[in-house]
Design an enzyme around this catalytic site. Structure first.
Site, PDB file in Angstrom:
ATOM      1  N   HIS A 118       0.636  -1.182   0.120  1.00  0.00           N
ATOM      2  CA  HIS A 118      -0.231  -0.064   0.090  1.00  0.00           C
ATOM      3  C   HIS A 118       0.990   1.127   0.052  1.00  0.00           C
ATOM      4  O   HIS A 118       0.283   2.411   0.882  1.00  0.00           O
ATOM      5  CB  HIS A 118      -1.251   0.136   1.663  1.00  0.00           C
TER       6      HIS A 118
HETATM    7  N1  UDP Z   1      -2.745  -5.956   8.844  1.00  0.00           N
HETATM    8  C1  UDP Z   1      -3.354  -6.348   9.529  1.00  0.00           C
HETATM    9  N2  UDP Z   1      -4.378  -7.123   8.293  1.00  0.00           N
HETATM   10  C2  UDP Z   1      -4.294  -6.386   6.847  1.00  0.00           C
HETATM   11  C3  UDP Z   1      -2.885  -6.226   6.935  1.00  0.00           C
HETATM   12  C4  UDP Z   1      -2.782  -6.454   8.305  1.00  0.00           C
HETATM   13  O1  UDP Z   1      -4.757  -6.731  10.457  1.00  0.00           O
HETATM   14  O2  UDP Z   1      -4.600  -7.334   6.423  1.00  0.00           O
HETATM   15  C5  UDP Z   1      -1.820  -5.601  11.245  1.00  0.00           C
HETATM   16  C6  UDP Z   1      -0.214  -6.083  10.624  1.00  0.00           C
HETATM   17  O3  UDP Z   1      -0.469  -7.777  11.329  1.00  0.00           O
HETATM   18  C7  UDP Z   1       0.394  -5.180  10.940  1.00  0.00           C
HETATM   19  C8  UDP Z   1      -0.243  -3.943  10.676  1.00  0.00           C
HETATM   20  O4  UDP Z   1      -1.648  -4.763  10.064  1.00  0.00           O
HETATM   21  O5  UDP Z   1       0.076  -5.193  12.978  1.00  0.00           O
HETATM   22  C9  UDP Z   1       0.408  -3.000  10.208  1.00  0.00           C
HETATM   23  O6  UDP Z   1      -0.049  -2.362   9.448  1.00  0.00           O
HETATM   24  P1  UDP Z   1       0.134  -2.097   7.597  1.00  0.00           P
HETATM   25  O7  UDP Z   1       0.694  -2.591   7.169  1.00  0.00           O
HETATM   26  O8  UDP Z   1      -0.982  -1.098   7.645  1.00  0.00           O
HETATM   27  O9  UDP Z   1       1.382  -0.350   8.092  1.00  0.00           O
HETATM   28  P2  UDP Z   1       2.669  -0.219   8.432  1.00  0.00           P
HETATM   29  O10 UDP Z   1       3.209  -0.610   9.257  1.00  0.00           O
HETATM   30  O11 UDP Z   1       3.442   0.014   7.125  1.00  0.00           O
HETATM   31  O12 UDP Z   1       2.268   1.780   8.732  1.00  0.00           O
END
Ligand code: UDP
Length: 367
Positions: A207
């Protein structure tokens, strides 16, 4: 009584604030913990389900900032939060991670002279094209307590002239949640419900604007998936941002037609961590997933040139894959599927106790 308010706004915040709220709740005579939700992510699948599963309280305030440009959202958070903080004047405001809500809330508290704690401070990708990098840099500059997850954060902060006495190496709150829920939610039958076998499928999230915001990036992702889904099935819970881009650029049908690709809505946390556990490898550009796979010892191929979480590459199971290079990615994935796996270990203080360490430092500082 120490009055602490924590800010949540977007998906990766919920699993970081949940263990803090739980640790604070264990000391009801000494700490009063409240939660404010800015509403940056607000729908069932990106927000509500995490409150239900992670036992987060109903937020004391919901700002409902909704959708809009970065400036509109920042402004709405600040306008919504200011009167609440003027009225409640907590002893400490906690912000986590690197989303728009993190910086906007820290700015409001800073101007009101309310102390700010940044949980997951000091991470740097050194890529200022990433909006999250700007949020990290600026939040750290105006925070009073900087709780860090890995050693690299310490040197980054010192180089930015943050005094050593503000920095605390407490570990990783996101891993606290993973450690807490991993066994409780274990369900070996889950892969079968997706028509895949444990240990044989890949799981994907994607994303970041640098990968999904233009046609070229999305076409590269489609070509990579067309080739690797031939080998093994890929489950891809799609972030709303990626889905919107695919639809507006008219690439959705092409993605949807890939044989062996299982597209789903964003998954609830417990389901996602379960699917992660039983997968052969992760394909991602998420910050948090790089850490979670390192903790679980699952190979992770990250579609990014740099990472703000270098410990996941240095001692974890993460491999960076820049520029969505089709040939290199397909070869790397095949190598992993054939067993040429990068073995890693768990970084220091990623042990499920980070929130308790943070709580104890706060108790010490405020008593
Ligand atoms: N996650 C979730 N469902 C999904 C995809 C990711 O619960 O379909 C969780 C994942 O386990 C992690 C968090 O969302 O704990 C990561 O969020 P994201 O990738 O949106 O944000 P980033 O870490 O890149 O800021």
């Amino acid at each position: 009584m120490i009055r602490i308010t924590s800010i949540v706004g977007a998906r990766p915040n919920f699993m970081k604030v949940a263990p803090l709220h739980r640790a604070f709740g264990q000391m009801p005579d000494r700490i009063q913990s409240t939660v404010i939700h800015t509403g940056q992510h607000f729908d069932e699948k990106m927000s509500q389900v995490f409150f239900d599963e992670l036992e987060l309280p109903v937020p004391d305030h919901f700002l409902g900032v909704g959708q809009g440009s970065h400036s509109v959202i920042t402004a709405r958070i600040m306008l919504g939060l200011e009167p609440i903080l003027i009225n409640s004047r907590p002893d400490l405001l906690i912000v986590v991670g690197d989303v728009t809500s993190t910086l906007a809330a820290a700015l409001v508290a800073n101007r009101l002279r309310i102390p700010v704690a940044h949980v997951e401070a000091g991470l740097r990708s050194m890529d200022r094209e990433m909006p999250e990098e700007i949020n990290r840099l600026l939040t750290d500059q105006i925070s009073d307590y900087l709780f860090i997850t890995e050693q690299s954060a310490q040197s980054n902060l010192l180089l930015e002239n943050i005094p050593q006495e503000k920095i605390f190496f407490t570990g990783n709150c996101m891993i606290d949640s993973l450690a807490f829920y991993k066994e409780r939610s274990s369900d070996p039958e889950l892969p079968a419900r997706y028509g895949v076998r444990a240990g044989e499928y890949m799981l994907m999230t994607m994303h970041r604007p640098s990968n999904v915001d233009d046609r070229e990036g999305l076409q590269k992702i489609i070509r990579i998936l067309q080739r690797i889904c031939n080998q093994r099935q890929v489950i891809f819970p799609m972030h709303p941002r990626t889905r919107n881009k695919l639809e507006s650029l008219r690439l959705w049908d092409e993605m949807n037609a890939i044989n062996g690709l299982i597209l789903t809505e964003p998954l609830a946390y417990l389901e996602f961590i379960n699917l992660m556990r039983w997968s052969a490898l992760l394909l991602t550009d998420s910050g948090g997933v790089q850490e979670e796979t390192t903790y679980l010892g699952i190979p992770c191929v990250t579609f990014r040139r740099t990472t703000e979480r270098p410990v996941t590459v240095e001692i974890g199971s993460n491999i960076l894959m820049s520029d969505l290079d089709e040939e290199v990615t397909v070869r790397t994935v095949n190598d992993i599927l054939e067993g040429k796996v990068k073995r890693g270990s768990i970084p220091p203080f990623w042990d499920g106790q980070a929130a308790v360490r943070i709580r104890d430092i706060i108790l010490q500082k405020f008593s």
